[in-house]
Design a protein around this motif. Structure first.
Motif, short mmCIF file in Angstrom:
data_model
loop_
_atom_site.label_atom_id
_atom_site.label_comp_id
_atom_site.label_asym_id
_atom_site.label_seq_id
_atom_site.Cartn_x
_atom_site.Cartn_y
_atom_site.Cartn_z
N LEU A 1 0.82 -1.21 0.00
CA LEU A 1 0.00 0.00 0.00
C LEU A 1 0.86 1.26 0.00
N GLU A 2 2.01 1.18 0.64
CA GLU A 2 2.92 2.34 0.69
C GLU A 2 3.76 2.43 -0.58
N ASP A 3 4.37 1.31 -0.98
CA ASP A 3 5.34 1.32 -2.08
C ASP A 3 4.72 1.14 -3.45
N ARG A 4 3.46 0.69 -3.51
CA ARG A 4 2.74 0.45 -4.77
C ARG A 4 3.45 -0.58 -5.64
N GLU A 5 4.16 -1.48 -5.01
CA GLU A 5 4.73 -2.64 -5.66
C GLU A 5 5.04 -3.67 -4.58
N VAL A 6 5.12 -4.93 -4.98
CA VAL A 6 5.42 -5.98 -4.01
C VAL A 6 6.58 -6.81 -4.55
N THR A 7 7.55 -7.07 -3.68
CA THR A 7 8.74 -7.82 -4.06
C THR A 7 8.70 -9.20 -3.40
N ASN B 1 7.56 14.60 -11.79
CA ASN B 1 7.84 13.41 -11.00
C ASN B 1 7.09 12.22 -11.58
N GLU B 2 7.81 11.28 -12.19
CA GLU B 2 7.17 10.15 -12.86
C GLU B 2 6.53 9.18 -11.89
N LYS B 3 6.98 9.16 -10.63
CA LYS B 3 6.47 8.20 -9.67
C LYS B 3 5.18 8.65 -9.00
N VAL B 4 4.81 9.92 -9.16
CA VAL B 4 3.60 10.45 -8.53
C VAL B 4 2.66 10.93 -9.62
N ASN B 5 1.43 10.40 -9.61
CA ASN B 5 0.44 10.76 -10.62
C ASN B 5 -0.78 11.45 -10.04
N TYR B 6 -1.06 11.21 -8.75
CA TYR B 6 -2.24 11.82 -8.13
C TYR B 6 -1.97 12.03 -6.64
N ASN B 7 -2.88 12.72 -5.98
CA ASN B 7 -2.63 13.22 -4.63
C ASN B 7 -2.30 12.13 -3.61
N ALA B 8 -2.95 10.98 -3.71
CA ALA B 8 -2.72 9.92 -2.73
C ALA B 8 -1.28 9.43 -2.73
N GLN B 9 -0.54 9.68 -3.80
CA GLN B 9 0.84 9.20 -3.90
C GLN B 9 1.85 10.23 -3.41
N ARG C 1 13.13 -15.08 -3.19
CA ARG C 1 13.45 -16.49 -3.00
C ARG C 1 14.96 -16.63 -2.93
N ALA C 2 15.45 -17.83 -2.62
CA ALA C 2 16.88 -18.02 -2.43
C ALA C 2 17.68 -17.67 -3.68
N LYS C 3 17.14 -18.00 -4.86
CA LYS C 3 17.90 -17.83 -6.10
C LYS C 3 17.45 -16.67 -6.97
N PHE C 4 16.31 -16.04 -6.64
CA PHE C 4 15.86 -14.94 -7.48
C PHE C 4 14.88 -14.07 -6.71
N THR C 5 14.64 -12.90 -7.25
CA THR C 5 13.69 -11.94 -6.69
C THR C 5 12.86 -11.37 -7.83
N VAL C 6 11.56 -11.31 -7.64
CA VAL C 6 10.68 -10.73 -8.65
C VAL C 6 9.86 -9.62 -8.01
N THR C 7 9.54 -8.61 -8.80
CA THR C 7 8.75 -7.48 -8.32
C THR C 7 7.52 -7.31 -9.20
N TYR C 8 6.36 -7.22 -8.56
CA TYR C 8 5.11 -7.02 -9.28
C TYR C 8 4.56 -5.63 -8.94
N PRO C 9 4.10 -4.87 -9.92
CA PRO C 9 3.46 -3.58 -9.61
C PRO C 9 2.12 -3.80 -8.92
N SER C 10 1.77 -2.92 -8.01
CA SER C 10 0.50 -3.06 -7.29
C SER C 10 -0.02 -1.68 -6.89
N SER C 11 -0.20 -0.82 -7.88
CA SER C 11 -0.75 0.51 -7.63
C SER C 11 -2.26 0.43 -7.80
N PHE C 12 -2.96 0.25 -6.69
CA PHE C 12 -4.41 0.05 -6.75
C PHE C 12 -5.09 0.94 -5.71
#
Length: 511
Positions: free
Chosen positions: A322-328, A429-437, A331-342
């Motif tokens: 909810l804070e970062d708008r993405e979830v990481t 600022n590309e990371k901020v699009n609206y007031n909640a961010q 795992r032991a051998k890799f890391t994946v990041t999914y966007p979650s701006s909802f």
């Protein structure tokens, strides 16, 4: 004979090209290496049957197949077609000149027909980036992959079609898809409309503010008050998706195989998981990580009905996304990041009986039951929800009123206008699009208060014992109210209205 063909693997929301080396030599055996999972290991049976039923055969020699890079885990049955073509070329049954210029993916049925795959869009994007000439895949996924311009996408129904293509006697043609034209041509209005809602004018106002600023909102009210009905209509007043947002959203849904035949998603997603959902299903993960519900709701709405019924540990894992708008997912051998701006929209009853603070019905819940019920929602999670609003049942005279309420289209115009103001405000600022961010620095810059507003907010903070995060939420909501009023400054009226939308901070709710 050694032959190289190419497939692709999807990790997170991005693809990685997989080189499949097929070597056929003297001897007997079928050896598949390169960390394949069980579905790939079983492919030899599907490939053998599919080739035989189309007039070809699995050579009775020693077949060695390496899936490189060999230290990367491969999963799924989508490599069937890639392996089959590699075997046919290596055994000399077909002799194409440029098989290494194409990405080939598809699951084979025993008769040689193809089943749809997951992740067609990210695979197509990667294929174009790496300079491949074209992409062969099942016809069901063709429109999805054809969104990517500059890449020949061939949708096929049977293994024979790709064999004919490489032998120069096929008629399969690349799919033509004008992304912009299709996006705007199929852009339609959501199914649910606020004109169906009788009464609830104050709640509609809250929903408009939430939509205009991208704020999270929680609706508190007794059963039957209309919380779910209102939540389902929120997407109808959100600004239309941009083409960039549509591509982002389509990419995520492609990874989990949820794309319809139309190809490009142009409606904001609305996800409403059941309260029995696990934390992995909500935020993503698993042995082979997949996006969760919060990523499926990217650029749209996540609706959690009956919030206290969700397991507390499930709700707590949402705090960081909810804070970062993405979830990481690590795992032991890799890391994946999914966007979650909802936008989070939650609903709850005010008590286990559902009728606390309802003058028309008795509250049958004891204080201990009340505390146990409300303690399922932590203070830090509530602090991340900008707007708390009470929903009361609609009286009969309003329910029976035959006049139409304001339509979603009218509300949407005001919301879109307010969003345009915010887009201009945050254009650097590309990371901020609206007031909640907004971050703390931007809040101080764009939510400057005069003395009257400062004193009003100070009194509310002291009386309600609000946290620093709640202070920031009030300022963000007030900034959105000012944008809807077309006001360059945040004044005391905007602050006063924003303070009203912190119902759960008041005495008598959470203690």
């Amino acid at each position: 004979m050694l032959v190289k063909v190419f497939g692709s693997a999807v990790f997170g929301v991005d693809a990685t090209t997989i080189t499949i080396e097929v070597n056929i030599d003297k001897g007997i055996g079928y050896h598949l290496v390169g960390l394949p999972d069980n579905a790939i290991k079983e492919s030899s049976y599907r490939i053998a049957a599919a080739l035989k039923n189309n007039g070809y055969q699995l050579p009775g020699k020693k077949i060695t197949i390496n899936m490189a890079p060999a230290d990367l885990r491969k999963e799924g049955s989508a490599y069937d077609l890639t392996l089959a073509i590699g075997i046919l070329v290596a055994s000399g049954q077909i002799q194409p000149e440029d098989v290494d210029k194409y990405i080939i993916m598809g699951e084979l049925s025993l008769d040689g027909s193809l089943q749809p795959i997951r992740g067609a869009l990210p695979i197509a994007i990667k294929a174009k980036e790496e300079g491949f000439k074209g992409f062969f895949l099942p016809k069901q996924n063709a429109k999805e992959a054809a969104i990517v311009s500059g890449l020949d996408v061939y949708g096929i129904e049977n293994v024979q079609e790709i064999i004919d293509f490489f032998e120069g006697k096929g008629t399969v043609e690349p799919i033509i898809f004008d992304t912009r034209e299709e996006f705007y041509k199929t852009l339609d209005f959501p199914e649910f409309d606020f004109s169906d809602v009788k009464g609830q004018e104050s709640i509609k106002r809250c929903m408009e503010i939430a939509a205009a600023g991208g704020h999270n909102i929680i609706l508190i009210g007794p059963p039957g008050a209309g919380k779910t009905m209102l939540a389902k209509r929120l997407p109808s007043i959100l600004p239309p998706m941009t083409l960039r947002e549509a591509l982002e959203t389509t990419k995520i849904h492609s990874v989990v195989g949820k794309i319809k035949e139309a190809g490009l998603m142009n409606q904001r997603p609305f996800r409403s998981p059941h309260h029995t959902i696990s934390n992995v299903a909500l935020v993503g993960g698993g042995s082979y990580p997949q996006p969760g519900e919060i990523s499926m709701a990217h650029n749209g709405v996540l609706f959690l009905d009956e919030l206290p019924e969700f397991k507390r540990e499930v709700l707590e894992v949402m705090r960081q996304p909810l804070e970062d708008r993405e979830v990481t997912i690590s795992r032991a051998k890799f890391t994946v990041t999914y966007p979650s701006s909802f936008m989070l929209v939650a609903s709850m009853n005010p008590s286990p009986s559902g009728f606390f603070n309802d003058p028309g019905s008795p509250n049958t819940s004891s204080p201990n039951e009340m505390n146990r019920y409300l303690s399922k929602i932590s203070g830090p999670l509530l602090d991340r929800i900008d707007i708390h609003i009470e929903v009361t049942p609609v009286p009969f005279d309003k329910l029976s009123d035959s006049r139409n309420s304001e339509s979603s289209a009218s509300i949407r115009e005001r919301v879109t206008k307010a969003r345009e103001v915010q887009t201009l405000r945050f254009q650097e600022n590309e990371k901020v699009n609206y007031n909640a961010q907004m971050n703390t620095k931007q809040i101080r810059e764009f939510c400057a208060l005069d003395e009257n507003s400062k004193q009003l907010l100070k009194n509310a903070m002291e009386r309600l014992n609000l946290s620093a995060r709640a202070y920031d939420r009030i300022l963000k909501v007030a900034r959105t109210i000012a944008d809807l009023d077309d006001s360059p400054m945040v004044i005391s009226n905007h602050i006063a209205e924003a303070i009203q939308y912190r119902s759960l901070d008041r005495d008598g709710w959470l203690g």
